[in-house]
Design a protein around this motif. Structure first.
Motif, PDB file in Angstrom:
ATOM      1  N   TRP A  36       0.733  -1.307   0.008  1.00 59.50           N
ATOM      2  CA  TRP A  36      -0.055   0.115   0.170  1.00 59.50           C
ATOM      3  C   TRP A  36       0.731   1.284  -0.001  1.00 59.50           C
ATOM      4  O   TRP A  36       1.754   1.222   0.818  1.00 59.50           O
ATOM      5  N   TYR A  37       0.769   1.988  -0.848  1.00 61.19           N
ATOM      6  CA  TYR A  37       1.329   3.507  -0.866  1.00 61.19           C
ATOM      7  C   TYR A  37       0.262   4.657  -0.711  1.00 61.19           C
ATOM      8  O   TYR A  37      -1.105   4.220  -0.921  1.00 61.19           O
ATOM      9  N   ARG A  38       0.619   5.756  -0.479  1.00 69.22           N
ATOM     10  CA  ARG A  38      -0.058   6.749  -0.336  1.00 69.22           C
ATOM     11  C   ARG A  38       0.423   8.050  -0.861  1.00 69.22           C
ATOM     12  O   ARG A  38       1.491   7.928  -0.653  1.00 69.22           O
ATOM     13  N   HIS A  39      -0.484   8.988  -1.180  1.00 67.08           N
ATOM     14  CA  HIS A  39       0.012  10.298  -1.726  1.00 67.08           C
ATOM     15  C   HIS A  39      -0.985  11.358  -1.371  1.00 67.08           C
ATOM     16  O   HIS A  39      -1.861  11.080  -1.492  1.00 67.08           O
ATOM     17  N   ALA A  40      -0.341  12.344  -0.535  1.00 66.92           N
ATOM     18  CA  ALA A  40      -1.010  13.500   0.093  1.00 66.92           C
ATOM     19  C   ALA A  40      -0.643  14.605  -0.985  1.00 66.92           C
ATOM     20  O   ALA A  40       0.585  14.552  -1.469  1.00 66.92           O
ATOM     21  N   PRO A  41      -1.556  15.718  -1.085  1.00 69.09           N
ATOM     22  CA  PRO A  41      -1.068  16.683  -1.751  1.00 69.09           C
ATOM     23  C   PRO A  41      -0.067  17.494  -1.121  1.00 69.09           C
ATOM     24  O   PRO A  41       0.095  17.627   0.129  1.00 69.09           O
ATOM     25  N   GLY A  42       1.200  17.813  -2.105  1.00 66.53           N
ATOM     26  CA  GLY A  42       2.379  18.364  -1.658  1.00 66.53           C
ATOM     27  C   GLY A  42       3.531  17.492  -0.941  1.00 66.53           C
ATOM     28  O   GLY A  42       4.280  18.244  -0.516  1.00 66.53           O
ATOM     29  N   VAL A  48       3.610   2.720   2.592  1.00 67.38           N
ATOM     30  CA  VAL A  48       2.962   2.623   3.899  1.00 67.38           C
ATOM     31  C   VAL A  48       3.155   1.135   4.474  1.00 67.38           C
ATOM     32  O   VAL A  48       3.760   0.976   5.585  1.00 67.38           O
ATOM     33  N   ALA A  49       3.072   0.352   3.769  1.00 63.63           N
ATOM     34  CA  ALA A  49       3.339  -1.304   4.009  1.00 63.63           C
ATOM     35  C   ALA A  49       3.556  -2.226   2.838  1.00 63.63           C
ATOM     36  O   ALA A  49       2.992  -2.007   1.650  1.00 63.63           O
ATOM     37  N   ALA A  50       4.072  -3.217   3.190  1.00 67.00           N
ATOM     38  CA  ALA A  50       4.256  -4.081   2.224  1.00 67.00           C
ATOM     39  C   ALA A  50       4.456  -5.442   2.814  1.00 67.00           C
ATOM     40  O   ALA A  50       4.631  -5.585   3.996  1.00 67.00           O
ATOM     41  N   ILE A  51       4.028  -6.634   1.749  1.00 66.74           N
ATOM     42  CA  ILE A  51       3.835  -7.902   2.454  1.00 66.74           C
ATOM     43  C   ILE A  51       4.473  -8.769   1.096  1.00 66.74           C
ATOM     44  O   ILE A  51       4.271  -8.857   0.035  1.00 66.74           O
ATOM     45  N   SER A  52       5.371  -9.643   1.464  1.00 63.16           N
ATOM     46  CA  SER A  52       6.147 -10.573   0.577  1.00 63.16           C
ATOM     47  C   SER A  52       5.200 -11.635   0.108  1.00 63.16           C
ATOM     48  O   SER A  52       4.403 -12.244   0.882  1.00 63.16           O
ATOM     49  N   GLY A  53       5.668 -12.500  -0.844  1.00 69.45           N
ATOM     50  CA  GLY A  53       5.050 -13.684  -1.274  1.00 69.45           C
ATOM     51  C   GLY A  53       5.357 -14.769  -0.174  1.00 69.45           C
ATOM     52  O   GLY A  53       4.288 -15.546  -0.022  1.00 69.45           O
ATOM     53  N   ASP A  61       7.808   3.947   9.510  1.00 71.42           N
ATOM     54  CA  ASP A  61       7.749   4.237  11.012  1.00 71.42           C
ATOM     55  C   ASP A  61       6.645   5.017  11.176  1.00 71.42           C
ATOM     56  O   ASP A  61       6.163   5.179  12.227  1.00 71.42           O
ATOM     57  N   SER A  62       6.218   5.853  10.303  1.00 74.92           N
ATOM     58  CA  SER A  62       4.894   6.726  10.491  1.00 74.92           C
ATOM     59  C   SER A  62       3.756   5.771  10.684  1.00 74.92           C
ATOM     60  O   SER A  62       2.755   6.634  11.443  1.00 74.92           O
ATOM     61  N   VAL A  63       3.663   4.677  10.545  1.00 78.33           N
ATOM     62  CA  VAL A  63       2.431   3.779  10.766  1.00 78.33           C
ATOM     63  C   VAL A  63       2.516   2.726  11.605  1.00 78.33           C
ATOM     64  O   VAL A  63       1.574   1.891  11.943  1.00 78.33           O
ATOM     65  N   LYS A  64       3.806   2.298  11.930  1.00 80.20           N
ATOM     66  CA  LYS A  64       4.116   1.356  12.805  1.00 80.20           C
ATOM     67  C   LYS A  64       3.574   1.114  14.031  1.00 80.20           C
ATOM     68  O   LYS A  64       3.246   2.432  14.756  1.00 80.20           O
ATOM     69  N   GLY A  65       2.695  -0.047  14.471  1.00 82.41           N
ATOM     70  CA  GLY A  65       1.747   0.018  15.394  1.00 82.41           C
ATOM     71  C   GLY A  65       0.568   0.158  15.437  1.00 82.41           C
ATOM     72  O   GLY A  65      -0.194   0.224  16.307  1.00 82.41           O
ATOM     73  N   ARG A  66       0.136   1.042  14.378  1.00 83.56           N
ATOM     74  CA  ARG A  66      -1.382   1.337  14.058  1.00 83.56           C
ATOM     75  C   ARG A  66      -1.844   0.709  12.787  1.00 83.56           C
ATOM     76  O   ARG A  66      -3.138   0.690  12.732  1.00 83.56           O
ATOM     77  N   PHE A  67      -1.086   0.597  11.788  1.00 83.98           N
ATOM     78  CA  PHE A  67      -1.406   0.030  10.523  1.00 83.98           C
ATOM     79  C   PHE A  67      -1.124  -1.463  10.354  1.00 83.98           C
ATOM     80  O   PHE A  67       0.255  -1.895  10.734  1.00 83.98           O
ATOM     81  N   THR A  68      -1.979  -2.469   9.852  1.00 81.71           N
ATOM     82  CA  THR A  68      -1.377  -3.757   9.658  1.00 81.71           C
ATOM     83  C   THR A  68      -1.792  -4.257   8.345  1.00 81.71           C
ATOM     84  O   THR A  68      -2.922  -4.109   7.968  1.00 81.71           O
ATOM     85  N   ILE A  69      -0.901  -4.976   7.510  1.00 81.13           N
ATOM     86  CA  ILE A  69      -1.091  -5.254   6.157  1.00 81.13           C
ATOM     87  C   ILE A  69      -1.265  -6.851   6.340  1.00 81.13           C
ATOM     88  O   ILE A  69      -0.459  -7.497   7.070  1.00 81.13           O
ATOM     89  N   ALA A  70      -1.933  -7.369   5.615  1.00 80.78           N
ATOM     90  CA  ALA A  70      -2.250  -8.823   5.427  1.00 80.78           C
ATOM     91  C   ALA A  70      -2.766  -9.004   4.169  1.00 80.78           C
ATOM     92  O   ALA A  70      -3.176  -8.343   3.247  1.00 80.78           O
ATOM     93  N   ARG A  71      -2.953 -10.652   3.913  1.00 80.57           N
ATOM     94  CA  ARG A  71      -3.358 -10.923   2.629  1.00 80.57           C
ATOM     95  C   ARG A  71      -4.043 -12.215   2.870  1.00 80.57           C
ATOM     96  O   ARG A  71      -3.621 -12.947   3.648  1.00 80.57           O
ATOM     97  N   ASP A  72      -5.085 -12.376   1.968  1.00 84.05           N
ATOM     98  CA  ASP A  72      -5.899 -13.534   1.888  1.00 84.05           C
ATOM     99  C   ASP A  72      -5.652 -14.375   0.444  1.00 84.05           C
ATOM    100  O   ASP A  72      -6.268 -13.764  -0.276  1.00 84.05           O
ATOM    101  N   ASN A  73      -4.727 -15.232   0.587  1.00 85.35           N
ATOM    102  CA  ASN A  73      -4.420 -16.052  -0.852  1.00 85.35           C
ATOM    103  C   ASN A  73      -5.671 -16.604  -1.389  1.00 85.35           C
ATOM    104  O   ASN A  73      -5.602 -16.455  -2.787  1.00 85.35           O
TER     105      ASN A  73
END
Length: 122
Positions: A36-42, A48-53, A61-73
């Motif tokens: 997941w990427y994010r893009h804010a104006p300016g 933001v987060a990534a998950i490997s195969g 660092d800006s989202v650590k502890g607050r955001f969680t990435i997961a996948r359902d294969n």
């Protein structure tokens, strides 16, 4: 035709939660790294987060502890659970997939979704 379709964005108050989803179609991404990427104006686009195969994960660092990435294969779907949201999290969020099973902050993803807007009010 390969497609990544995001959903789940919206308007939320600071401290709230949202869960973003990204469904793949047209090709199987079950073994690809995704993120997941994010893009804010300016501001520059941010990974933001990534998950490997192999399911190893990265969080900025800006989202650590607050955001969680997961996948359902089984569903070929990627998720981003966002808790304790802050106004500075406001951005367009993009789902992306690399061509390989490994993510890289240097090599950009091959495939991109159209984005979903997340707005956090103070």
């Amino acid at each position: 035709q390969v497609q990544l379709v995001e959903s789940g964005g919206g308007l939320v108050q600071a401290g709230g939660s949202l869960r973003l989803s990204c469904a793949a179609s047209g090709s199987s991404f079950r073994s690809n790294a995704k993120g997941w990427y994010r893009h804010a104006p300016g501001k520059e686009r941010e990974l933001v987060a990534a998950i490997s195969g192999g399911d190893s994960t990265y969080s900025a660092d800006s989202v650590k502890g607050r955001f969680t990435i997961a996948r359902d294969n089984a569903k070929d779907t990627l998720y981003l659970q966002m808790n304790s949201l802050k106004p500075e999290d406001t951005a367009m969020y993009y789902c992306a997939a690399w061509f390989t099973a490994y993510y890289s902050s240097v090599s950009p993803p091959r495939y991109w979704g159209q984005g979903t807007q997340v707005t956090v009010s103070s």
